[in-house]
Design a protein around this motif. Sequence first.
Motif, PDB file in Angstrom:
ATOM      1  N   GLU B  74       0.810  -1.217   0.000  1.00  0.00           N
ATOM      2  CA  GLU B  74       0.000   0.000   0.000  1.00  0.00           C
ATOM      3  C   GLU B  74       0.852   1.280   0.000  1.00  0.00           C
ATOM      4  N   ARG B  75       1.920   1.256   0.783  1.00  0.00           N
ATOM      5  CA  ARG B  75       2.733   2.463   0.918  1.00  0.00           C
ATOM      6  C   ARG B  75       3.409   2.843  -0.409  1.00  0.00           C
ATOM      7  N   ASN B  78       0.864   3.992  -2.924  1.00  0.00           N
ATOM      8  CA  ASN B  78       0.437   5.377  -2.745  1.00  0.00           C
ATOM      9  C   ASN B  78       1.362   6.362  -3.455  1.00  0.00           C
ATOM     10  N   ARG B  81       0.124   6.308  -6.857  1.00  0.00           N
ATOM     11  CA  ARG B  81      -1.186   6.959  -6.964  1.00  0.00           C
ATOM     12  C   ARG B  81      -1.076   8.479  -7.004  1.00  0.00           C
ATOM     13  N   ARG B  82      -0.002   8.989  -6.403  1.00  0.00           N
ATOM     14  CA  ARG B  82       0.161  10.456  -6.410  1.00  0.00           C
ATOM     15  C   ARG B  82       0.305  10.998  -7.832  1.00  0.00           C
ATOM     16  N   MET B  86      -8.323  11.223 -10.531  1.00  0.00           N
ATOM     17  CA  MET B  86      -9.378  10.396 -11.091  1.00  0.00           C
ATOM     18  C   MET B  86     -10.728  11.095 -10.985  1.00  0.00           C
ATOM     19  N   PHE B  94     -16.902  14.645  -1.821  1.00  0.00           N
ATOM     20  CA  PHE B  94     -17.178  14.410  -0.400  1.00  0.00           C
ATOM     21  C   PHE B  94     -18.380  15.258  -0.007  1.00  0.00           C
ATOM     22  N   MET B  97     -18.389  18.203   2.522  1.00  0.00           N
ATOM     23  CA  MET B  97     -17.606  19.422   2.259  1.00  0.00           C
ATOM     24  C   MET B  97     -18.233  20.196   1.112  1.00  0.00           C
ATOM     25  N   PHE B 105      -9.085  19.914  -0.799  1.00  0.00           N
ATOM     26  CA  PHE B 105      -8.742  18.778   0.068  1.00  0.00           C
ATOM     27  C   PHE B 105      -7.416  18.091  -0.295  1.00  0.00           C
ATOM     28  N   PRO B 106      -7.211  17.679  -1.561  1.00  0.00           N
ATOM     29  CA  PRO B 106      -5.927  17.022  -1.875  1.00  0.00           C
ATOM     30  C   PRO B 106      -4.732  17.944  -1.633  1.00  0.00           C
ATOM     31  N   GLU B 109      -3.984  18.092   2.115  1.00  0.00           N
ATOM     32  CA  GLU B 109      -3.465  16.854   2.692  1.00  0.00           C
ATOM     33  C   GLU B 109      -2.091  16.487   2.157  1.00  0.00           C
ATOM     34  N   HIS B 110      -1.789  16.932   0.936  1.00  0.00           N
ATOM     35  CA  HIS B 110      -0.547  16.458   0.321  1.00  0.00           C
ATOM     36  C   HIS B 110       0.526  17.514   0.146  1.00  0.00           C
ATOM     37  N   ARG B 154     -11.090  18.792  -8.903  1.00  0.00           N
ATOM     38  CA  ARG B 154     -10.410  18.135  -7.787  1.00  0.00           C
ATOM     39  C   ARG B 154      -9.315  17.193  -8.295  1.00  0.00           C
TER      40      ARG B 154
END
Lengths: 252, 254
Positions: B74-75, B78, B81-82, B86, B94, B97, B105-106, B109-110, B154
């Motif tokens: 998963e790590r 990810n 995935r960055r 999509m 969401f 929100m 949001f992205p 968080e990133h 997004r």
Amino acid sequence: MNSVVAPLRKFATEFGAIWLLFLDTVYWTFRSRLKLGYLFKQMEFVGVRSLGVVIITGGFTGMVLALQTYYGFRKFSSEGMVGATVALSMTRELGPVLTGLMVTGRAGSAMAAQLGSMRVTEQIDALTVMALSPIKYLIVPRVLASLFMLPVLTIISDFVGIVGGYLVGVKMLSINEGVFMARMIKYVTLDDIYNGLVKAAVFGVLLSLISCYKGFNTKGGAEGVGQSTTQAVVYSSIAILISDYILTSLMW
Amino acid sequence: MEETVIRVLDLYKSFNSHRVLDGINLEIERGKITVIIGKSGGGKSVLMKHLIGLMKPDRGEIWIDGVEITRLKERELNKVRRKFGMLFQEAALFDSMNVMENVEFPLREHTSMPLKEIRRTADDRLREVGLLGFGDKMPSELSGGMKKRVGLARALALDPEMILFDEPTSALDPIISLTIQDLIKETQMLLKKTYVVISHDIAGMFRIADKVAMLYEGKIIAFGTPEEVKKNPDEAVQEFLRATGMPGFVGGGV
């Protein structure tokens, strides 16, 4: 034969999956910075917004306990024990269990429904695709909020229940106030209260974990969400009652 | 020489005993719009979910930018995935929100961008999809087409190298459907990103595609420019093209 094996296998599978989700939740709780905003929002939802039902449930349970035990104790002239009985029942047993069941009905069902509809509308996939852990964002705040708030709600339930018992016992049934209070103080120890709070914390984790698991694994549209919600409430309630017996026997 | 950015090799996936992907081989070029077209329920979504690691294949390989992703943890997954954004079929905004928060949001968080810059970037993205000023709306207040625009904003927020589109024009009326197609084409020409689109909307997608891959019974039966695919003599390809029900169907030209 198959009718016995299949449900057992299903139970074992789900039990294992919930256990793995628990481990994941613990992992994500410590692995990265907590999302405090999400946590407080859930604490408000699980705690503050459950206050009403918890107070009503606790209050009336304390009142009816006083009424029922008075009826019993009067038969051998021990009305003075009503206070102690109400307080012991509330703190050790009914406070945590009823709070757990009421929060399951109110917040657990909502957790399953929220996560379930997020699953079927692909919002959970959207989080994953953004390389963000849905467990960290959705499940950790809910489980922690329940872990923290259930004991708080239980204390309130205990207190309101005892006050209810006092009102019915002393004010309505005219039990001597001094005896009522003295027996209660004599027989209820801090350990009784702690036992109840430990139970409450365990119930909090159980009900939030099971409800989140059910929501998280929802399949098939609105019908699926309904099914998850129902199952979340049923399974959480059963888990609370079974673990209650186990915990009581361990903490005798 | 075009550069392949996504390479799918011999991909198989079954659910219970039903084989959905039956040996998929596909190469997707950098900076182009590749459309994977096929019947509803024909495994397009399953294929797309494999590309971004939401599903694991029974066997086969998927190479993204030189990294084989099907066996990643998963790590590491990810990290891959960055590189993606999509757009989901129902936009998957969401719903707790508002529009602005969804696009931000992205970024929140990133990145460690200051709030002001996050807000500015989100505004830029909303402008690109023609929804500047809609930031305060909640997803439930938006129409299907608007939701998809916000979803696109997004998906573009983090400036990813590749964007996946899951049925971008399904459940939209023909006019909105056209504007979404144009939006896809315009943003792609502007940003020069790799776009992968899955759709059953042949007519619409032939307008915007650089390359078309036709998925039929778990296999890619035709691959090439829209013109090449239209001329493909394979009976299944021709049948699928005819099934659009467009007399004198031309497609291709924008």
